[in-house]
Each structure stands twice: as C-alpha cells, then as structure tokens.
Design a protein around this motif. Sequence first.
Motif, PDB file in Angstrom:
ATOM      1  N   THR A  34     -25.727  -8.820  -4.117  1.00  0.00           N
ATOM      2  CA  THR A  34     -24.718  -8.860  -3.047  1.00  0.00           C
ATOM      3  C   THR A  34     -23.811 -10.075  -3.130  1.00  0.00           C
ATOM      4  O   THR A  34     -22.761 -10.111  -2.492  1.00  0.00           O
ATOM      5  CB  THR A  34     -25.404  -8.847  -1.662  1.00  0.00           C
ATOM      6  OG1 THR A  34     -26.263  -9.987  -1.558  1.00  0.00           O
ATOM      7  CG2 THR A  34     -26.213  -7.577  -1.476  1.00  0.00           C
ATOM      8  N   VAL A  36     -24.449 -13.076  -1.965  1.00  0.00           N
ATOM      9  CA  VAL A  36     -24.518 -13.920  -0.772  1.00  0.00           C
ATOM     10  C   VAL A  36     -25.760 -14.792  -0.815  1.00  0.00           C
ATOM     11  O   VAL A  36     -26.724 -14.509  -1.537  1.00  0.00           O
ATOM     12  CB  VAL A  36     -24.521 -13.082   0.529  1.00  0.00           C
ATOM     13  CG1 VAL A  36     -23.295 -12.194   0.601  1.00  0.00           C
ATOM     14  CG2 VAL A  36     -25.801 -12.262   0.659  1.00  0.00           C
ATOM     15  N   TYR A  37     -25.723 -15.875  -0.030  1.00  0.00           N
ATOM     16  CA  TYR A  37     -26.940 -16.679   0.154  1.00  0.00           C
ATOM     17  C   TYR A  37     -27.302 -16.701   1.628  1.00  0.00           C
ATOM     18  O   TYR A  37     -26.438 -16.610   2.501  1.00  0.00           O
ATOM     19  CB  TYR A  37     -26.774 -18.094  -0.410  1.00  0.00           C
ATOM     20  CG  TYR A  37     -25.733 -18.966   0.231  1.00  0.00           C
ATOM     21  CD1 TYR A  37     -26.053 -19.818   1.288  1.00  0.00           C
ATOM     22  CD2 TYR A  37     -24.425 -18.968  -0.239  1.00  0.00           C
ATOM     23  CE1 TYR A  37     -25.096 -20.641   1.863  1.00  0.00           C
ATOM     24  CE2 TYR A  37     -23.470 -19.788   0.324  1.00  0.00           C
ATOM     25  CZ  TYR A  37     -23.808 -20.624   1.375  1.00  0.00           C
ATOM     26  OH  TYR A  37     -22.863 -21.434   1.940  1.00  0.00           O
ATOM     27  N   CYS A  38     -28.613 -16.785   1.893  1.00  0.00           N
ATOM     28  CA  CYS A  38     -29.153 -16.533   3.220  1.00  0.00           C
ATOM     29  C   CYS A  38     -30.176 -17.593   3.616  1.00  0.00           C
ATOM     30  O   CYS A  38     -30.669 -18.358   2.788  1.00  0.00           O
ATOM     31  CB  CYS A  38     -29.859 -15.173   3.257  1.00  0.00           C
ATOM     32  SG  CYS A  38     -28.891 -13.795   2.631  1.00  0.00           S
ATOM     33  N   CYS A  42     -33.472 -14.459   7.413  1.00  0.00           N
ATOM     34  CA  CYS A  42     -32.503 -13.359   7.358  1.00  0.00           C
ATOM     35  C   CYS A  42     -33.220 -12.014   7.321  1.00  0.00           C
ATOM     36  O   CYS A  42     -34.275 -11.864   6.698  1.00  0.00           O
ATOM     37  CB  CYS A  42     -31.608 -13.499   6.136  1.00  0.00           C
ATOM     38  SG  CYS A  42     -30.249 -12.290   6.095  1.00  0.00           S
ATOM     39  N   GLY A  44     -32.268  -9.389   5.867  1.00  0.00           N
ATOM     40  CA  GLY A  44     -32.088  -8.669   4.613  1.00  0.00           C
ATOM     41  C   GLY A  44     -33.387  -8.571   3.826  1.00  0.00           C
ATOM     42  O   GLY A  44     -34.266  -9.418   3.947  1.00  0.00           O
ATOM     43  N   ARG A  57     -27.152 -25.462   0.353  1.00  0.00           N
ATOM     44  CA  ARG A  57     -26.071 -24.468   0.392  1.00  0.00           C
ATOM     45  C   ARG A  57     -24.989 -24.816  -0.618  1.00  0.00           C
ATOM     46  O   ARG A  57     -24.339 -23.919  -1.170  1.00  0.00           O
ATOM     47  CB  ARG A  57     -25.492 -24.363   1.798  1.00  0.00           C
ATOM     48  CG  ARG A  57     -25.011 -25.645   2.407  1.00  0.00           C
ATOM     49  CD  ARG A  57     -24.376 -25.433   3.769  1.00  0.00           C
ATOM     50  NE  ARG A  57     -25.269 -24.847   4.748  1.00  0.00           N
ATOM     51  CZ  ARG A  57     -26.081 -25.554   5.524  1.00  0.00           C
ATOM     52  NH1 ARG A  57     -26.144 -26.863   5.413  1.00  0.00           N
ATOM     53  NH2 ARG A  57     -26.862 -24.959   6.408  1.00  0.00           N
ATOM     54  N   CYS A  68     -23.966 -15.499   3.838  1.00  0.00           N
ATOM     55  CA  CYS A  68     -24.274 -14.191   4.404  1.00  0.00           C
ATOM     56  C   CYS A  68     -23.640 -14.058   5.789  1.00  0.00           C
ATOM     57  O   CYS A  68     -23.720 -14.973   6.606  1.00  0.00           O
ATOM     58  CB  CYS A  68     -25.797 -14.046   4.507  1.00  0.00           C
ATOM     59  SG  CYS A  68     -26.357 -12.578   5.380  1.00  0.00           S
ATOM     60  N   ARG A  70     -24.625 -11.959   8.000  1.00  0.00           N
ATOM     61  CA  ARG A  70     -25.653 -11.575   8.976  1.00  0.00           C
ATOM     62  C   ARG A  70     -26.353 -12.808   9.542  1.00  0.00           C
ATOM     63  O   ARG A  70     -26.430 -12.991  10.753  1.00  0.00           O
ATOM     64  CB  ARG A  70     -26.673 -10.647   8.316  1.00  0.00           C
ATOM     65  CG  ARG A  70     -27.831 -10.263   9.230  1.00  0.00           C
ATOM     66  CD  ARG A  70     -28.830  -9.390   8.502  1.00  0.00           C
ATOM     67  NE  ARG A  70     -28.280  -8.089   8.148  1.00  0.00           N
ATOM     68  CZ  ARG A  70     -28.898  -7.188   7.399  1.00  0.00           C
ATOM     69  NH1 ARG A  70     -30.074  -7.451   6.907  1.00  0.00           N
ATOM     70  NH2 ARG A  70     -28.332  -6.029   7.142  1.00  0.00           N
ATOM     71  N   CYS A  71     -26.875 -13.679   8.686  1.00  0.00           N
ATOM     72  CA  CYS A  71     -27.640 -14.832   9.185  1.00  0.00           C
ATOM     73  C   CYS A  71     -26.807 -16.106   9.305  1.00  0.00           C
ATOM     74  O   CYS A  71     -27.276 -17.101   9.872  1.00  0.00           O
ATOM     75  CB  CYS A  71     -28.864 -15.076   8.316  1.00  0.00           C
ATOM     76  SG  CYS A  71     -28.481 -15.623   6.621  1.00  0.00           S
ATOM     77  N   LYS A  72     -25.575 -16.094   8.747  1.00  0.00           N
ATOM     78  CA  LYS A  72     -24.632 -17.209   8.888  1.00  0.00           C
ATOM     79  C   LYS A  72     -25.278 -18.559   8.543  1.00  0.00           C
ATOM     80  O   LYS A  72     -25.434 -19.440   9.385  1.00  0.00           O
ATOM     81  CB  LYS A  72     -24.058 -17.244  10.314  1.00  0.00           C
ATOM     82  CG  LYS A  72     -23.295 -15.975  10.684  1.00  0.00           C
ATOM     83  CD  LYS A  72     -22.776 -16.049  12.103  1.00  0.00           C
ATOM     84  CE  LYS A  72     -21.892 -14.862  12.451  1.00  0.00           C
ATOM     85  NZ  LYS A  72     -22.589 -13.569  12.356  1.00  0.00           N
TER      86      LYS A  72
END
Length: 241
Positions: A34, A36-38, A42, A44, A57, A68, A70-72
């Motif tokens: 995907t 993204v990093y989470c 998360c 996912g 990060r 990500c 979703r989890c920001k």
Amino acid sequence: MTASQASTDDARWEAMRRRDRDLDGAFFIAVRTTGVYCLASCAGRPLRKNVEFHDTRESARAAGFRPCLRCKPDQPRETLRWATVPTTLGLALVARSEAGLRLVTLGDDQAVLVRDLERRFRSARLTPDPAGLEAELRAVAAEIDGRGAALDLPLDARGTPLQQAVWAALRAIPAGTTASYAEVARAIGRPTAARAVAQACGANPLAVLTPCHRVVRADGGLSGYRWGVERKARLLAREAA
C-alpha cells in the motif's frame, strides 16, 4: 510489552497483531503493497511478508512510504487518562485531557466502554488512571446519581461551533425542566436547525454533565438517547422529583 522489549521485528509483529496502543510511536510499520506506514495499533491487517519496520517516521518517509490515512501516525498524540466508576445508571467511563473532561459515557460493560473510547480517540495515548482521577470520578458519579454537582469541573469537549453552541444551551436548561429541539434551536439563534440540534445532542461526549437528556420532542416524547431511553427516563423522573 515495553518499547525496549519491542526491539526486534518479531516482537514488533506481535505488537502489531495485538494492536498494542502502548507502543504507538515506538516504531512504525511500513506496508509495501500500500505504500503507507502505520502505528502499532492500526486496524490494518497486512501480510507479514509485505511488512517492514522502521524506528522513526522519518526513516519510513525516507524509504518512500507515506502516512496511513486510517491511523494518522504523524498526528501529535495527546494523552487521555481514563477510569470507570459505578453509578446508579451503570458504569460511567471518564476520560480527561490536561485541559479537562473530554468524555463521560454510560454503559454496563467496561470492555465495551473502553472499545468505544479507543474508537473515538484512535490517535490518543490512553492511560488508565483511577487513582489520579479519583476526584473527577467522585464528582461525576455524584452528578449522575443526583447527589451533587460536577458542573465546576473543567470541560474539554471538542466539536464544531454549532455543536459547542448547542452543548452550551443544554447546560443552561435547569434540572427538572425540559426543552424541545426547536426551542434549543431558537436559543442558539438558529430557529430552523432543529435537526442539527438533534444531531449535536447525539454527538454529545459528556453524558449528564451536558444534559442532552433534557431535550425532548415537541409533543413531550423522550425520542432517542445515546445511552438508552430508559436511562433518560430515569434521569428526568429523578430531576422532576
């Protein structure tokens, strides 16, 4: 598991499988499929073969991953301390930020209340602190049980300007009285916004302290209540007495 114990990829993978909120920010999970990093918590569920771990990060971004949605993982993580207290209306969960009470909810099962807390504040650091919140728990329970007032507690409920206006109007409704959604709409200078008032009541994060239970239909019917119409009826009956 502590941050120092999550120093290997295997330990980090297990923390991710548990959605360990205590390790959010201790490392970051990058998902190759995907891009993204989470955070560890998360929701996912990537396959292990598609995951790599980064200490920071900055490292994840340098490797070409983006945060990500979703989890920001780039959002500042505020700390919320929380605890539960028994009341005559069931368990109350109280969560407090540095500024004041952020959440008061009612229920019958602590696990359900905690899951709701986690859902509402996905990017917060949630810390159980019954001892540190003893005064707040005592005051909130007294307010819910009709034994005292917690209205001098600092509040940190966050919402839109309309929601804030509605919640302030609700706190101005005296105990023992009720108002209709239309009356609250007129009180905030938005006479056609009765539906928005109802939505703001439904979004109220401070059960009883912001008394959305005092808002009824125009015909006096109880309508809905986020924490159960039976609790609303009991609150109104006790206040009327």
